[in-house]
Design a protein around this motif. Structure first.
Motif, PDB file in Angstrom:
ATOM      1  N   GLY A 172      50.621  16.160  22.327  1.00 35.44           N
ATOM      2  CA  GLY A 172      50.410  17.439  22.986  1.00 35.44           C
ATOM      3  C   GLY A 172      48.955  17.719  23.327  1.00 35.44           C
ATOM      4  O   GLY A 172      48.042  17.039  22.848  1.00 35.44           O
ATOM      5  N   ALA A 173      48.763  18.736  24.168  1.00 36.03           N
ATOM      6  CA  ALA A 173      47.459  19.061  24.740  1.00 36.03           C
ATOM      7  C   ALA A 173      46.432  19.433  23.669  1.00 36.03           C
ATOM      8  O   ALA A 173      45.248  19.113  23.791  1.00 36.03           O
ATOM      9  CB  ALA A 173      47.604  20.202  25.747  1.00 36.03           C
ATOM     10  N   GLU A 174      46.915  20.093  22.602  1.00 37.83           N
ATOM     11  CA  GLU A 174      45.983  20.546  21.574  1.00 37.83           C
ATOM     12  C   GLU A 174      45.330  19.355  20.850  1.00 37.83           C
ATOM     13  O   GLU A 174      44.115  19.342  20.655  1.00 37.83           O
ATOM     14  CB  GLU A 174      46.755  21.396  20.568  1.00 37.83           C
ATOM     15  CG  GLU A 174      45.924  22.470  19.927  1.00 37.83           C
ATOM     16  CD  GLU A 174      46.824  23.404  19.134  1.00 37.83           C
ATOM     17  OE1 GLU A 174      46.741  23.356  17.893  1.00 37.83           O
ATOM     18  OE2 GLU A 174      47.634  24.140  19.758  1.00 37.83           O
ATOM     19  N   GLU A 175      46.130  18.362  20.493  1.00 39.94           N
ATOM     20  CA  GLU A 175      45.575  17.192  19.815  1.00 39.94           C
ATOM     21  C   GLU A 175      44.685  16.373  20.753  1.00 39.94           C
ATOM     22  O   GLU A 175      43.731  15.741  20.318  1.00 39.94           O
ATOM     23  CB  GLU A 175      46.704  16.331  19.222  1.00 39.94           C
ATOM     24  CG  GLU A 175      47.339  16.991  18.007  1.00 39.94           C
ATOM     25  CD  GLU A 175      48.354  16.111  17.276  1.00 39.94           C
ATOM     26  OE1 GLU A 175      49.083  16.661  16.447  1.00 39.94           O
ATOM     27  OE2 GLU A 175      48.420  14.888  17.538  1.00 39.94           O
ATOM     28  N   LEU A 176      45.014  16.401  22.040  1.00 40.02           N
ATOM     29  CA  LEU A 176      44.155  15.729  23.021  1.00 40.02           C
ATOM     30  C   LEU A 176      42.791  16.424  23.059  1.00 40.02           C
ATOM     31  O   LEU A 176      41.739  15.777  23.062  1.00 40.02           O
ATOM     32  CB  LEU A 176      44.818  15.768  24.409  1.00 40.02           C
ATOM     33  CG  LEU A 176      44.037  15.145  25.565  1.00 40.02           C
ATOM     34  CD1 LEU A 176      43.751  13.674  25.318  1.00 40.02           C
ATOM     35  CD2 LEU A 176      44.820  15.317  26.881  1.00 40.02           C
TER      36      LEU A 176
END
Ligand code: NAD
Length: 341
Positions: free
Chosen positions: A94-98
């Protein structure tokens, strides 16, 4: 999953149960090319184990599956030592971990350096060794240090050059020395479906997905069987970059194309978090239209010198991240599981 761990409240027992379940499923996946659970189910076991180990560092063990490159070296193949270690990739779910990874990179360099975005091809890792421009060996990733000798099988894969193109030899510092190039061998979606239809018609066990079909096809005792499988490659890495004139991932990809390899055309050289997110969004949109499976996007620091500066963990480079797409519907056909403690 997680609820069960909370309920029992014994992290050591839960960690042990997770490790056993992961080891068993890795064996079925890597050694047998026949997974029993979906990748999404497997990934959530790994995710939970990683989180538990992070919360209880005293329980980390060097033999934990979180500390190694997943893989297997079968006895039916001769072992091959890789030029340098072959790593796995850390996942961003997901975008947050990216963004967390992008923030780490920015913190390390003070600014976001040049990054290369590539598709994450859902195939089987292969290392190709050339000497004097000729293909002399090919190996699976194996445990990362030692792979399996699949040279005779890889010779049947038609887009793997048996000789590098003449003009490309000047891109190698010592053209007579051996050099290990790395990429992904995959089976196109339509070929996978045809192969499974034929298997079912003949009462044979079908493959779980194109990735396992590619891995299984490469690990045949009889290269004639491999020769009749439709396999292709995308090459994107070098074992020891000091052997090449190229100093960046971008120039490496350009050189690999000139040398005669198939290089995936969906690549981007970017310098901002927004552009990385944009590449991930577009790739996800195009996923179904592509003739081969991708399971995400790989983002890499472009400069080899900057890559070395960031370095590696026990199982993955710090200078790259795999942004994983949500699982596809069809993979959930495999059983989902809960681990007992
Ligand atoms: P990974 O496949 O998620 O990522 C690392 C690999 O990505 C590299 O080794 C390389 O081969 C590949 N790759 C593809 N395109 C690339 C590119 N452009 N640049 C760099 N690398 C690229 O990690 P892994 O450790 O090989 O395997 C984990 C995967 O295997 C997970 O998806 C997991 O779900 C699955 N798995 C499933 C089971 C199961 O039982 N279902 C068991 C074990 C593993």
């Amino acid at each position: 999953g997680e609820a069960l761990a909370e309920a029992t409240g014994d992290p050591a027992a839960r960690i042990e149960a997770l490790r056993r379940e992961i080891e068993h499923n890795s064996y079925l996946y890597y050694a047998k090319d026949a997974p029993a659970i979906s990748d999404a189910a497997f990934d959530s076991l790994m995710h939970e184990l990683r989180a538990l180990e992070a919360a209880h560092p005293e329980l980390i063990d060097p033999s934990s599956p979180t500390q190694r490159v997943g893989g297997y070296v079968g006895e039916q193949f001769a072992p091959i030592q890789h030029e340098r270690r072959m790593y796995s990739l850390d996942d961003a779910m997901g975008a947050e971990e990216l963004d967390e990874w992008l923030a780490r990179v920015k913190e390390f360099f003070g600014t976001i350096p040049e990054l290369v975005c590539e598709l994450k091809i859902d195939g089987s890792s292969v290392a190709f060794t050339y000497e004097g421009g000729r293909l002399i060996r090919a190996a699976t990733r194996g445990d990362g240090t030692t792979g399996e000798d699949i040279t005779v099988n890889v010779r049947t894969v038609k887009d793997v050059p048996l000789r590098l193109r003449d003009g490309a030899l000047s891109g190698i510092r010592d053209a007579d020395a051996s050099i290990e190039l790395r990429g992904e061998c995959y089976m196109p979606k339509t070929s996978f479906e045809a192969l499974n239809a034929a298997a079912e018609a003949n009462g044979k066990q079908p493959f779980a997905n194109p990735r396992n079909a590619a891995a299984g096809s490469l690990r045949q005792k009889d290269p004639q069987i491999t020769a009749h499988r439709d396999l292709s490659t995308f090459v994107y890495a070098v074992g020891d970059e000091r052997k090449l004139m190229a100093e960046t991932q971008w120039d490496l990809l350009k050189w690999l194309g000139e040398a005669g390899f198939h290089v995936n055309p969906d690549i981007a050289l970017v310098t901002s978090a927004e552009e990385v997110h944009e590449f991930c969004r577009k790739s996800l949109e195009r996923r179904d239209a592509l003739p081969y499976d991708i399971d995400g996007v790989v983002v890499k620091v472009n400069s080899f010198a900057q890559q070395e500066a960031m370095g590696y963990t026990a199982r993955a480079p710090r200078w790259a991240i795999a942004f994983k797409f949500p699982p596809e519907e069809k993979t959930t056909l495999l059983r989902d599981i809960t681990v007992q403690v």
